[in-house]
Design an enzyme around this catalytic site. Sequence first.
Site, PDB file in Angstrom:
ATOM      1  CG  ASP A 202      -1.970   1.009   1.270  1.00 23.08           C
ATOM      2  OD1 ASP A 202      -2.229   1.620   0.218  1.00 23.08           O
ATOM      3  OD2 ASP A 202      -2.563   1.232   2.340  1.00 23.08           O
TER       4      ASP A 202
ATOM      5  CD  GLU B 179      -0.438   5.434  -4.045  1.00 27.49           C
ATOM      6  OE1 GLU B 179      -1.172   4.452  -4.224  1.00 27.49           O
ATOM      7  OE2 GLU B 179       0.031   5.753  -2.934  1.00 27.49           O
TER       8      GLU B 179
ATOM      9  CG  ASP C 134      -7.831   4.150   0.800  1.00 29.65           C
ATOM     10  OD1 ASP C 134      -7.742   2.923   0.934  1.00 29.65           O
ATOM     11  OD2 ASP C 134      -6.927   4.929   1.131  1.00 29.65           O
TER      12      ASP C 134
END
EC number: 3.2.1.20
Length: 881
Positions: free
Chosen positions: A422, A425, A571
């Site tokens: 997670d 990015e 999310d």
Amino acid sequence: MLRSLLLLAPLVGAAVLGVRDNSQECPGYKATNIREGRNSLTADLTLAGTPCNTYGTDLKNLKLLVEYQTDKRLHVKIYDADEEVYQVPESVLPRVDGKGGSGKKSALKFDYQANPFSFKVKRGGEVLFDTSGSNLIFQSQYLNLRTWLPEDPNLYGLGEHTDSLRLETTNYTRTLWNRDAYAIPEKTNLYGTHPVYYDHRGQDGTHGVFLLNSNGMDIKIDKTEDGKQYLEYNTLGGVFDFYFFTGATPKDASIEYAKVVGLPAMQSYWTFGFHQCRYGYRDVFEVAEVVYNYTQAKIPLETMWTDIDYMDRRRVFTLDPERFPLEKLRELVTYLHNHNQRYIVMVDPAVSVSDNVGYNDGMEQGIFLQTQNGSLYKGAVWPGVTAYPDWFHPDIQKYWNDQFAKFFDRKTGVDIDGLWIDMNEAANFCPYPCSDPEGYSRDNDLPPAAPPVRPSNPRPLPGFPGDFQPSSSSKRSTKGSKVGLPNRDLINPPYMIRNEAGSLSNKTINTDIIHAGEGYAEYDTHNLYGTMMSSASRNAMQHRRPEVRPLVITRSTYAGAGAHVGHWLGDNISEWSKYRVSIAQMLAFASMFQVPMIGSDVCGFGGNTTEELCARWARLGAFYTFFRNHNEITGIPQEFYRWPTVAESARKAIDIRYRLLDYIYTAFHRQTQTGEPFLQPMFYLYPKDKNTFSNQLQFFYGDAILVSPVTDGSQTSVDAYFPDDIFYDWHTGAALRGRGANVTLGNIDVTEIPIHIRGGSIIPIRSESAMTTTELRKKGFELIIAPGLDGTASGSLYLDDGDSIEQRATLELEFTYRKGRLRVKGKFGFRTDVKINAVTLLGQSAPASKSGSVASFDSGRQAVTIKTSLDLTGPSEIDLN
């Protein structure tokens, strides 16, 4: 995971595009020294006039390379003559062989105009791509290219986004710049970059255009003042590296794309089971209680997950010694494994700058990102001040392997079965410029306070170990380097893409960071950070267990990610709009981006779900390939057993999913071998039916099953579209003759979902479901035959050991039904004790001539069922008359 901390940062408005039309002011290029070969064309491109230097310096000398790579694929590359400009490294996305095609045999043709240079890609007499509408711009920090499109085009792709599946065509901009995007808002850039679009032209076929470029970009789709449709690329750098591919159908085009970016990775059988997670499980006791409660509710649970709660102060490669002590966590994992269940945890890329093994080892090996003055680059995420691994560092794989080998050691550590990555990015809570990550972390309570310690579980869990019971006491640029031009503004480029977070470096890694190894800039490679972490993590998992297929689920992706990992859609929030859009997202990733292991957080991640929404979502989620219930710490708990209707819905959903699991496994395997998509929009199977082109609320689960979910609250009906074909209701067997119109399906209980079998299909199903996939594989098979309009049907079944990367033997069966006879043939290498115990033939108005205990006729379902005992050891044939 919830990104509420982002609200504490100052808001930065989205960047505004330049106001002038650069393409009309810039001179373009002229082509000279043109050389044509059997399967290629090369040329020099020279600036055709005075430089305009609008968003950087115009490069005077470019090269053109055209390759007819296959009969269906054309490669067109425009790059700088000195090859200094950054190009996506082959280590990230290996290039396909470009020498097998022929210009004479190709379905695609390349035409050009020399001065000013422009080009067209044609299929027959039809123009697919035409750059004659504006001059090519190739500057140090800005590239621009425009192509004309037909009126009202059917365009798809350009992910990741939550906009419509069929893209808007007026005043629409898709920005590709990976970012942490809580609530996955529409019309913004999200977690991944997939710069490929598909143009479906009905009976004339489908083609795709893939731009191999990882720089930030805006892709604009709009009309000129006189109404001409166009698509325009505006990138912050890199080169124009295009792959054009064509197919008679959308499915064919997707297959061709897979040949460019890589076939998806095969997943283990168990990964298609049901998964449960929550951000906010306070300790190992609560995790155990969730496992226990699923068992008591008789809802099959295949895999239990733990979010960052298990970590010591949110630091990766650590355990909270009081809430998730190693000994107790190992007991839990052993319990799961003894009951044929699995365990997965999260790992983030950012490593806490503190005294811990991950940080100390990383500093010793020098594998973290550094600023240009050689100091450690720091951000702020969940554990507070953090360092970031440099995935380009030559020693990064060894570092990552070592951390996994130690922390996830089967004998001494946490023996996980899969991995969740997670925040890659990469996310950074500290806004740009993050000059004081220590102060930001302190002011924002990072890491957050842990919940109070519980010495033991507050309630008994029969069957769990004693510890789970209540206690009695309670490099720089050089010519040919392809690493990027010097003297660029890597923080504030002249052209600003519409990044929802504002400046390029805001809430992420600074874009002026130079990576170790070849010396790539984060400015150019930002969109690759997540996919490089994915590759390194897959390798590390495989290093732990070289023989088995590693499951890695990631948030951030780039083109080709499916060859390594699966993806969850980030999310989302507990709203009907996110329930609906998950269908379009799933279809784009699975069918168009070749990332078939895909799903959203069932019942929603953020906010509070409702009983009705969660019940509906349980039914829909069972038709994702990746099926997981997950939500965040501030929301109400939403495990399926918490409401009676949701529990009933989940049991029904998983029952059907598990009985279909081998059908899923077979179709998924086919995609990993050929690129043929498993999850598909309706127009993939009915490419000439215009009514399917924008349908994004129904989908095909493989070629045989049409899913038509209820998509609004307080509704018990759905207007479902049925093409000109025959379908059979999954539950009743009733035939429905589609006429290319909507049909209202009513009285749909909140625990149900409309499912129809497409005529012409043979579906292998397990005779009954089970609590785990291990037990499921012991159940026998049944075949459901749904004759098509011509009275025939076909299907397939693939079996292997379910886990190994290298299969010693496989079972690959083909079923055909014609004129009352069922034939089974194929490859019978894999041995199994299960048999085909029954065959059901739908669409029958009278019983078969067979009688007695062998055959039975159900007049209500209009189906004949024949009991069989077919071994899966060789060819066979059955007379169903």
